[in-house]
Design an enzyme around this catalytic site. Structure first.
Site, PDB file in Angstrom:
ATOM      1  N   HIS A   1       0.758  -1.169  -0.128  1.00 40.75           N
ATOM      2  CA  HIS A   1       0.036   0.194   0.095  1.00 40.75           C
ATOM      3  C   HIS A   1       0.787   1.366   0.008  1.00 40.75           C
ATOM      4  O   HIS A   1       0.431   2.372  -0.471  1.00 40.75           O
ATOM      5  CB  HIS A   1      -0.807  -0.027   1.176  1.00 40.75           C
ATOM      6  CG  HIS A   1      -2.074  -0.936   0.961  1.00 40.75           C
ATOM      7  ND1 HIS A   1      -2.076  -2.348   1.578  1.00 40.75           N
ATOM      8  CD2 HIS A   1      -3.283  -1.113   0.155  1.00 40.75           C
ATOM      9  CE1 HIS A   1      -3.244  -2.944   1.073  1.00 40.75           C
ATOM     10  NE2 HIS A   1      -3.857  -1.942   0.540  1.00 40.75           N
TER      11      HIS A   1
ATOM     12  N   HIS B   1      -2.290  -5.615  -6.187  1.00 39.41           N
ATOM     13  CA  HIS B   1      -2.388  -6.723  -5.683  1.00 39.41           C
ATOM     14  C   HIS B   1      -3.783  -7.281  -5.688  1.00 39.41           C
ATOM     15  O   HIS B   1      -4.737  -6.613  -5.910  1.00 39.41           O
ATOM     16  CB  HIS B   1      -1.791  -6.720  -4.259  1.00 39.41           C
ATOM     17  CG  HIS B   1      -2.537  -5.584  -3.396  1.00 39.41           C
ATOM     18  ND1 HIS B   1      -2.291  -4.310  -3.515  1.00 39.41           N
ATOM     19  CD2 HIS B   1      -3.394  -5.932  -2.512  1.00 39.41           C
ATOM     20  CE1 HIS B   1      -3.014  -3.638  -2.606  1.00 39.41           C
ATOM     21  NE2 HIS B   1      -3.642  -4.468  -2.005  1.00 39.41           N
TER      22      HIS B   1
ATOM     23  N   CYS C   1     -14.300  -7.113   3.357  1.00 41.82           N
ATOM     24  CA  CYS C   1     -13.155  -6.971   2.229  1.00 41.82           C
ATOM     25  C   CYS C   1     -12.029  -7.307   2.856  1.00 41.82           C
ATOM     26  O   CYS C   1     -11.726  -6.937   4.065  1.00 41.82           O
ATOM     27  CB  CYS C   1     -13.201  -5.652   1.370  1.00 41.82           C
ATOM     28  SG  CYS C   1     -13.388  -4.216   2.378  1.00 41.82           S
TER      29      CYS C   1
ATOM     30  N   HIS D   1      -7.742  -9.292   1.603  1.00 43.46           N
ATOM     31  CA  HIS D   1      -6.726  -9.913   0.564  1.00 43.46           C
ATOM     32  C   HIS D   1      -6.660 -11.541   0.912  1.00 43.46           C
ATOM     33  O   HIS D   1      -6.408 -11.825   2.049  1.00 43.46           O
ATOM     34  CB  HIS D   1      -5.503  -9.110   0.899  1.00 43.46           C
ATOM     35  CG  HIS D   1      -5.514  -7.894   0.785  1.00 43.46           C
ATOM     36  ND1 HIS D   1      -5.625  -6.998   2.107  1.00 43.46           N
ATOM     37  CD2 HIS D   1      -5.465  -6.762  -0.047  1.00 43.46           C
ATOM     38  CE1 HIS D   1      -5.713  -5.784   1.488  1.00 43.46           C
ATOM     39  NE2 HIS D   1      -5.590  -5.452   0.302  1.00 43.46           N
TER      40      HIS D   1
ATOM     41  N   GLU E   1     -14.712 -11.417  10.306  1.00 48.51           N
ATOM     42  CA  GLU E   1     -15.195  -9.635  10.293  1.00 48.51           C
ATOM     43  C   GLU E   1     -16.504  -9.796  11.015  1.00 48.51           C
ATOM     44  O   GLU E   1     -16.792  -8.922  11.988  1.00 48.51           O
ATOM     45  CB  GLU E   1     -14.988  -9.029   9.343  1.00 48.51           C
ATOM     46  CG  GLU E   1     -13.548  -8.810   8.713  1.00 48.51           C
ATOM     47  CD  GLU E   1     -13.352  -7.899   7.596  1.00 48.51           C
ATOM     48  OE1 GLU E   1     -14.381  -7.106   7.395  1.00 48.51           O
ATOM     49  OE2 GLU E   1     -12.383  -7.907   6.948  1.00 48.51           O
TER      50      GLU E   1
ATOM     51  N   TYR F   1      -8.801  -0.875  -9.515  1.00 47.01           N
ATOM     52  CA  TYR F   1      -8.749   0.431  -9.353  1.00 47.01           C
ATOM     53  C   TYR F   1      -7.487   0.980  -8.472  1.00 47.01           C
ATOM     54  O   TYR F   1      -6.989   0.060  -7.918  1.00 47.01           O
ATOM     55  CB  TYR F   1     -10.188   0.788  -8.260  1.00 47.01           C
ATOM     56  CG  TYR F   1     -10.135   0.450  -6.736  1.00 47.01           C
ATOM     57  CD1 TYR F   1      -9.735   1.266  -5.902  1.00 47.01           C
ATOM     58  CD2 TYR F   1     -10.277  -1.089  -6.424  1.00 47.01           C
ATOM     59  CE1 TYR F   1      -9.726   0.821  -4.567  1.00 47.01           C
ATOM     60  CE2 TYR F   1     -10.242  -1.435  -5.216  1.00 47.01           C
ATOM     61  CZ  TYR F   1      -9.798  -0.486  -4.301  1.00 47.01           C
ATOM     62  OH  TYR F   1      -9.723  -1.085  -3.107  1.00 47.01           O
TER      63      TYR F   1
ATOM     64  N   GLU G   1      -4.312   2.518  -2.799  1.00 47.00           N
ATOM     65  CA  GLU G   1      -5.081   1.256  -3.192  1.00 47.00           C
ATOM     66  C   GLU G   1      -4.785   0.981  -4.580  1.00 47.00           C
ATOM     67  O   GLU G   1      -5.266   1.803  -5.205  1.00 47.00           O
ATOM     68  CB  GLU G   1      -6.568   1.315  -2.699  1.00 47.00           C
ATOM     69  CG  GLU G   1      -6.893   1.240  -1.235  1.00 47.00           C
ATOM     70  CD  GLU G   1      -6.865  -0.237  -0.604  1.00 47.00           C
ATOM     71  OE1 GLU G   1      -6.146  -1.061  -1.141  1.00 47.00           O
ATOM     72  OE2 GLU G   1      -7.785  -0.586   0.070  1.00 47.00           O
TER      73      GLU G   1
ATOM     74  N   GLU H   1      -5.643  -2.130  -6.629  1.00 48.08           N
ATOM     75  CA  GLU H   1      -6.265  -3.447  -6.312  1.00 48.08           C
ATOM     76  C   GLU H   1      -6.917  -3.994  -7.250  1.00 48.08           C
ATOM     77  O   GLU H   1      -7.681  -3.301  -8.076  1.00 48.08           O
ATOM     78  CB  GLU H   1      -7.096  -3.643  -5.105  1.00 48.08           C
ATOM     79  CG  GLU H   1      -6.203  -3.247  -3.759  1.00 48.08           C
ATOM     80  CD  GLU H   1      -7.080  -3.723  -2.512  1.00 48.08           C
ATOM     81  OE1 GLU H   1      -6.672  -3.534  -1.327  1.00 48.08           O
ATOM     82  OE2 GLU H   1      -8.299  -3.589  -2.600  1.00 48.08           O
TER      83      GLU H   1
ATOM     84  N   TRP I   1     -13.325   2.023  -2.428  1.00 50.35           N
ATOM     85  CA  TRP I   1     -13.840   1.109  -3.459  1.00 50.35           C
ATOM     86  C   TRP I   1     -15.326   0.897  -3.237  1.00 50.35           C
ATOM     87  O   TRP I   1     -15.805   0.478  -4.198  1.00 50.35           O
ATOM     88  CB  TRP I   1     -12.844  -0.209  -2.802  1.00 50.35           C
ATOM     89  CG  TRP I   1     -13.085  -0.787  -1.259  1.00 50.35           C
ATOM     90  CD1 TRP I   1     -14.183  -1.394  -1.088  1.00 50.35           C
ATOM     91  CD2 TRP I   1     -12.463  -0.303  -0.170  1.00 50.35           C
ATOM     92  NE1 TRP I   1     -14.022  -1.719   0.389  1.00 50.35           N
ATOM     93  CE2 TRP I   1     -13.115  -0.820   0.908  1.00 50.35           C
ATOM     94  CE3 TRP I   1     -11.210   0.540  -0.157  1.00 50.35           C
ATOM     95  CZ2 TRP I   1     -12.653  -0.501   2.169  1.00 50.35           C
ATOM     96  CZ3 TRP I   1     -10.797   0.821   1.227  1.00 50.35           C
ATOM     97  CH2 TRP I   1     -11.360   0.259   2.316  1.00 50.35           C
TER      98      TRP I   1
END
Length: 173
Positions: A24, A30, A65, A67, A85, A100, A110, A112, A157
């Site tokens: 980041h 990524h 959200c 990774h 979460e 984006y 970001e 990603e 996002w």
């Protein structure tokens, strides 16, 4: 060991690993995923990111959200993080992928390739307060109206993919 993200090219081919914060800081492309959960009334489950997160703290976003871990599929990671979460599970369906790049606070970027999933669940969330400060359900029209009135309350996002998710799912907003 610091969390690693999967570096990819624009075709989503893995090209390496990098610590999440470094990726980041350097704005490296990524792999990521975003999950949108709806209840049987058609309301979207939103989360407010925990205060103290390394970016976008306290902002409203889609249900979860993150990774994928190295050697973990985006679908498996999405299911895992939904439980971690939000404390719920759902059958997740792949919707689409988008790329984006946005500048965030603290000099972070970001960049990603985001795999978007959706599902339906009426389970009551049991949030992980290290990740989520609160949650709420909103109709698509209410989300759309609030995004127009208060865009600074939402993650970058989420603002990018909200309308595309509605379009892909043929939801009227």
């Amino acid at each position: 060991m610091e969390d690693q993200v999967i570096l990819v090219n624009e075709e989503d081919v893995e090209i390496g690993l990098m610590p999440k914060l470094e990726a980041h800081q350097k704005g490296m492309l990524h792999r990521a995923f975003s999950v949108f959960i709806f209840n049987t009334k058609g309301e979207m489950l939103l989360q407010r990111r925990a205060f103290g997160k390394y970016h976008s703290e306290g902002l409203w976003s889609n249900t979860c959200c993150s990774h994928p871990f190295p050697e973990e599929s985006a679908n498996r990671a999405a299911s895992r993080r939904l439980r971690e979460e939000m404390g719920i599970s759902a059958d997740l369906n792949f919707l689409y992928t988008f790329q984006y790049r946005v500048q965030l606070e603290n000099g972070l970027t970001e960049n990603e390739l985001d795999h978007v999933f959706w599902g339906i669940s009426d389970e009551k969330p049991l949030i992980n307060t290290d990740e989520v400060s609160e949650y709420k359900y909103m109709t698509m029209n209410d989300v759309k109206a609030d995004l127009i009135l208060n865009p600074g309350n939402y993650t970058e996002w989420f603002k990018i993919c909200f309308a595309a998710v509605a379009e892909q799912l043929k939801l009227k907003i």
